[in-house]
Write an enzyme that holds these catalytic residues in place. Structure first.
Site, PDB file in Angstrom:
ATOM      1  N   GLU A 179     -38.581  -2.254   4.936  1.00 20.28           N
ATOM      2  CA  GLU A 179     -38.358  -3.696   4.851  1.00 20.28           C
ATOM      3  C   GLU A 179     -39.393  -4.552   5.583  1.00 20.28           C
ATOM      4  OE1 GLU A 179     -36.096  -5.169   2.991  1.00 20.28           O
ATOM      5  OE2 GLU A 179     -35.269  -3.264   2.286  1.00 20.28           O
ATOM      6  N   SER A 458      28.997  -8.014  -3.495  1.00 18.15           N
ATOM      7  CA  SER A 458      29.955  -7.401  -2.572  1.00 18.15           C
ATOM      8  C   SER A 458      29.349  -6.995  -1.235  1.00 18.15           C
ATOM      9  CB  SER A 458      30.594  -6.173  -3.230  1.00 18.15           C
ATOM     10  OG  SER A 458      31.373  -6.579  -4.346  1.00 18.15           O
TER      11      SER A 458
END
Length: 764
Positions: A179, A458
Site C-alpha cells: 500500500e 384460563s
C-alpha cells in the site's frame, strides 16, 4: 490616450487582492480542516459495539450433560477439532473422552487462563474433569462464554481494537509493501507515487491509485467516497495536517483499526483485529505470514477477494502480496515459497457476530436501556453477560418448530400459519434462560414473546383462586362452589353468560375441582363474589405492571397480556409468592474488563407462603388428573409438575404455563391474523411445553411446606371431612384451623368403612 496606462496599473493590483483573498480563504479552510483532524484524532476515535455473551458453561463431576450437548456447545463457541489439540479453542474426541484447550477469558471476577483439559463422559453426565496428563480431578472449570451478538453503532460497524505493539511485524511489512512503500519517509502525500499513478493511467496501464496510507486513513476516517477533485485536494491537505500533528506509529495503529475488511450479514468487519478473528478464529498476534498477506490483499476489495466467496481469486491476490513482500526484502525466497504453498487457512464457520438469538437479544437491549443511554451501548465497548442457556434455547426452538409443523400437518392447517412463543426462566432466581419469538427463531422482526398481546384465557384462573385462598376463613381447597347457570346483566353492556368448555354445568363442586377441571362458570361466580377489583389488584401484585380494565370477562382471561408478562405472573407463583423481576442480564463490564454493574437478585413478597402452597398443590392436580393430564405422555408423574392450560374464545389462542423444581416455562400458540386455530391449551401449547421439558431433564417439584399447613382427608365429592380409607377420600393441604369439621358419610363398600363395621360387630 492618457487613461490606458492607469487601467494597466490597476489590473495587477486586482490580481494581488484576489490572491490575498484566496490565501485568506485557504487559511480559513486549512484552519477548519486542522481543527477537524485534531478533534477526531484526539477524541474517541472509534465507536465500539457492546458485546453480549450467554452464560459460561461450568463443567464439574456429576453435571447432567451428554456428549451431544457438549458437541453443540463447542460448535457455538467456535472451537475447532484438531488431531493434537494444543492451541486455545481446539479439541478432539477419543471415545467418551474429550480433550480440549480452553480459551483465556477476562470475567468480572478476574482473568481465567487457558487450560488443557480432559473431560470424561459417563452416559448423560460428566464423570470427571482433569488437567491433561494428571490424575487429580478438578471441582469446577468454566469455559469462555459464547458470544451471542452485539449492539452496534449506527453503521453496524464492528471492530476489535489492537495496539501497534500487538501487531505482528509481518502484518506491517505486508501493508507497507503493497500500500505505501515510502510511508516512513513522506509527509502524508507522496509526489512520486502520484506521478507514477498519473503516468500509468495516461499511458493506458489502467487506473492506479497514488494515495498514501495516511490519505487512505483520511478518506475512511473523515471524508466520503465521492470521486471529485475537491475531495482529493481536501484529502491531501488533511493528510499533511495529520502527519504534522501525529507520529507515524499513531497513524499506522489507527489505520489498522479502521479499514473495512468484509461483511457478516448486516455487520461490517472493520480493522485487522476483528478480521483475524472473523477469517481465522485467531487473535491478530497469532496469525502467520500467509494469513497476514491475505488480509492485506483484501484491502483492495473485500468482496472481490473474499476467501469464502472467491477462494481462487483470494489465493492469487494473497500470493501477489507475498511476492511484493519478497521484493522489499521482507521475505526470503524460501519463506516466499513456503507461504505461497500454504492453504488460505480460513475457518468455514466464522465466529458469531449477528445474533443467532435475536428475540433474547431484543430483551437484553430493552433491559439495558433502563440504565444506559443507547449511544453508550453502541459506542463504549461494554461487555454484557446474560443468563441465556444455549441448551435450553435449542430445546425451546426445536420443540416449537417441530410441534407447529406436526399440528399443521395433522389438522390440515396451511403450512406456516401457526405461530408461537416460548419463555423459560429459573424458578430459583427469575433469570431467563430462553426466549423464542416465533417459529423462525432467527427472524429479527416482530418478537411475539415480548410484544404479542393476546387474551390469556384460563391462565388467569389461578389468580382468582389464589385471591380466594388468601382468605382462609372463607375459602379452602374444599370449599363448595356453584357451577350452575349464570347470567350477569349490567347497565350499558351486553348480558354476560359464561359457558363451560364441555357445555355442561356441574352443580356444587369443591374449589379444587373447579380449578383442576378449569370450570368457567364456578370461577366466574367465585371472582364476582371476591370482587373483580380485588382479583385485578392481585394480578398486578403478581407481576403485571400495566393497568388492566376490570370487567366480568376479565375473570376468564379476556384481558390481553404478552407471554413475557404471563411469565412474570407465574414466576411469582413458582417462587412461593415472592416476586422476582425477570432478568436477562447478570453483569456489565467496561471494555477494559472492569465491573460496571451487577444485577443482584431482587425479591419482594407479594403473597403469604401458605395460600401459594395450596394453589401449587391444586396446579399439580391439574397436571395429575385435570386438563393437563396429557403431560404424562412426555413427563413422569413423579416430577409432580404444576401447570395450567389456557384457551380463548373460538380457539384463537392456545396457552400453557407450568413449572418444575428448577424451571418455569410459558408457551403461546396462535395465528398472527387472530383467526381460530382449533387448538385448546392442551392440544396446542401444552405439547410444545412437554416436548421441550422432556429434553431438559427437569427436577421434581417439591415445594417447601409452610409451618402453618396441615393435611386432612376430604371427600372429593362433597368437600366434607373424610376418613383415609373412604372411596372418594383425597388428602389436601389446609391452612391450620381452616379444614372442615363435618364428616361426610363413608361409602359402605370402602375399606375404611368395612374395617369400622368389623370392629363394631366385635365390640357390640
Amino acid at each position: 490616450m492618457a487613461r490606458r496606462p492607469k487601467a494597466k496599473r490597476r489590473f495587477p493590483r486586482f490580481l494581488l487582492l484576489f490572491a490575498l483573498l484566496g490565501l485568506a480563504v485557504a487559511a480559513v479552510v486549512t484552519a477548519y480542516l486542522d481543527l477537524t483532524v485534531r478533534e477526531r484524532f484526539e477524541g474517541k476515535r472509534f465507536a465500539l459495539p457492546a458485546r453480549v455473551y450467554a452464560r459460561a458453561l461450568e463443567l464439574y463431576p456429576g453435571l447432567r450433560l451428554s456428549r451431544a450437548e457438549m458437541v453443540d456447545e463447542l460448535a457455538l463457541l467456535g472451537y475447532r477439532e484438531a488431531s493434537q489439540p494444543s492451541d486455545p479453542g481446539t479439541f478432539r474426541w477419543r471415545g467418551e473422552s474429550l480433550e480440549l484447550v480452553t480459551r483465556p477469558f477476562a470475567f468480572g471476577d478476574g482473568r481465567q487462563p487457558s487450560q488443557a483439559l480432559q473431560v470424561e463422559f459417563w452416559g448423560s453426565q460428566v464423570g470427571g474433569v482433569f488437567p491433561r496428563g494428571e490424575n487429580r480431578s478438578l471441582d469446577l472449570v468454566r469455559l469462555d462464554p459464547p458470544l451471542i451478538g452485539g449492539i452496534y453503532p449506527g453503521e453496524n460497524e464492528d471492530r476489535l481494537l489492537v495496539k501497534l505493539d500487538e501487531v505482528p511485524r509481518h502484518v506491517i511489512d505486508a501493508l507497507i509493501a503493497v500500500e505505501d512503500r515510502r510511508f516512513y519517509s513522506h509527509l502524508g502525500i507522496d509526489p512520486r507515487g502520484i506521478a507514477r499513478a498519473l503516468v500509468t493511467t495516461v499511458s493506458g496501464g489502467g487506473v492506479q491509485g497514488g494515495s498514501t496510507l495516511t490519505q487512505q486513513l483520511v478518506k475512511n476516517f473523515y471524508l466520503s467516497a465521492e470521486r471529485t477533485l475537491r475531495r482529493k485536494l481536501t484529502e491531501m491537505v488533511m493528510a499533511v495536517l495529520l502527519e504534522v500533528h501525529y507520529s507515524k506509529q499513531e497513524i499506522l495503529e489507527t489505520y489498522l483499526n479502521e479499514v473495512y475488511l468484509g461483511q457478516d450479514g448486516n455487520r461490517a468487519i472493520h480493522g485487522f483485529g476483528l478480521a483475524s478473528s472473523y477469517y481465522f478464529d485467531k487473535p491478530l498476534e497469532r496469525i502467520g505470514v500467509a494469513e497476514a498477506a491475505l488480509l492485506v490483499g483484501m484491502l483492495k476489495g473485500p468482496s472481490q477477494y473474499s476467501p469464502r466467496a472467491q477462494p481462487k481469486r483470494a489465493l492469487e491476490r494473497r500470493n501477489l502480496v507475498l511476492a511484493q513482500m519478497a521484493e522489499t526484502g521482507a521475505l526470503s525466497e524460501a519463506q516466499l515459497r513456503k507461504a505461497q504453498a500454504a492453504p488460505l487457512g480460513v475457518v468455514s464457520r466464522p465466529p458469531r457476530g449477528t445474533s443467532p438469538y435475536p428475540a433474547f437479544l431484543q430483551l437484553v437491549h430493552r433491559q439495558l436501556r433502563r440504565d444506559y443511554r443507547d449511544e453508550d451501548l453502541r459506542s463504549e465497548g461494554l461487555q454484557i453477560f446474560t443468563s441465556l442457556d444455549p441448551q435450553v434455547q435449542r430445546a425451546a426452538e426445536g420443540a416449537l418448530s417441530r410441534r407447529l409443523a406436526r399440528l399443521e400437518k395433522g389438522r390440515n392447517i396451511k403450512s406456516g400459519l401457526l405461530q408461537g412463543a416460548v419463555l423459560v426462566s429459573s424458578t430459583q432466581n427469575g433469570e431467563l434462560q430462553a426466549v423464542v419469538g416465533g417459529r423462525d427463531p432467527r427472524y429479527e422482526g416482530f418478537n411475539r414473546a415480548l410484544d404479542a398481546l393476546r387474551p390469556i384465557g384460563s391462565l388467569v384462573k389461578p389468580v382468582v383462586y389464589l385471591t380466594a385462598l388468601q382468605q382462609p376463613g372463607r375459602y379452602t381447597l374444599a370449599s363448595p362452589l356453584d357451577d350452575g347457570p349464570l347470567l350477569l346483566r349490567q347497565a350499558g353492556t351486553s348480558d354476560w353468560e359464561p359457558k363451560n368448555y364441555d357445555k355442561q354445568f356441574h352443580g356444587r363442586v369443591p374449589l379444587r375441582s373447579a380449578l383442576v377441571n378449569s370450570y368457567n362458570v364456578s370461577t366466574a361466580r367465585l371472582g364476582l363474589e371476591l370482587g373483580i377489583p380485588r382479583v385485578m389488584e392481585n394480578l398486578r401484585r403478581l407481576g403485571v405492571d400495566r393497568d388492566l380494565p376490570g370487567y366480568a370477562s376479565s375473570l376468564l382471561g379476556a384481558n390481553a397480556l404478552s407471554p413475557l408478562e404471563v411469565t412474570q405472573v407465574y414466576q411469582t407463583l413458582a417462587s412461593g409468592g415472592f416476586r422476582t423481576p425477570l432478568s436477562a442480564i447478570r453483569e456489565v463490564l467496561t471494555a477494559e474488563g472492569e465491573t460496571l454493574q451487577r444485577y443482584p437478585l431482587e425479591v419482594e413478597q407479594e403473597s403469604e407462603a401458605a395460600p401459594v402452597y395450596l394453589l401449587t398443590a391444586a396446579l399439580q392436580d391439574v397436571v395429575r388428573e385435570g386438563t393437563a393430564r396429557g403431560l404424562a405422555e412426555y413427563l413422569s408423574p413423579e416430577l409432580q409438575v404444576a401447570g395450567k392450560t389456557g384457551t380463548t374464545d373460538d380457539y384463537r389462542d392456545s396457552w400453557f404455563a407450568g413449572f418444575t423444581g428448577d424451571r418455569l416455562a410459558v408457551v403461546w400458540v396462535g395465528r398472527d391474523d387472530n383467526e381460530p386455530t382449533g387448538l385448546s391449551g392442551a392440544s396446542g401449547a401444552m405439547g410444545v411445553w412437554g416436548e421441550m421439558m422432556a429434553g431438559l431433564g427437569p427436577e421434581p417439584l417439591l415445594p417447601p411446606e409452610p409451618e402453618n399447613i396441615e393435611r386432612v382427608y376430604i371427600d372429593a365429592v362433597s368437600g366434607l371431612r373424610s376418613e383415609s380409607g373412604c372411596r372418594n377420600a383425597v388428602e389436601l393441604p389446609f391452612i391450620a384451623g381452616s379444614a372442615p369439621s363435618e364428616f361426610a358419610p363413608c361409602d359402605p363398600e370402602s375399606m375404611g368403612r368395612s374395617i369400622e363395621n368389623w370392629f363394631e360387630r366385635i365390640f357390640r
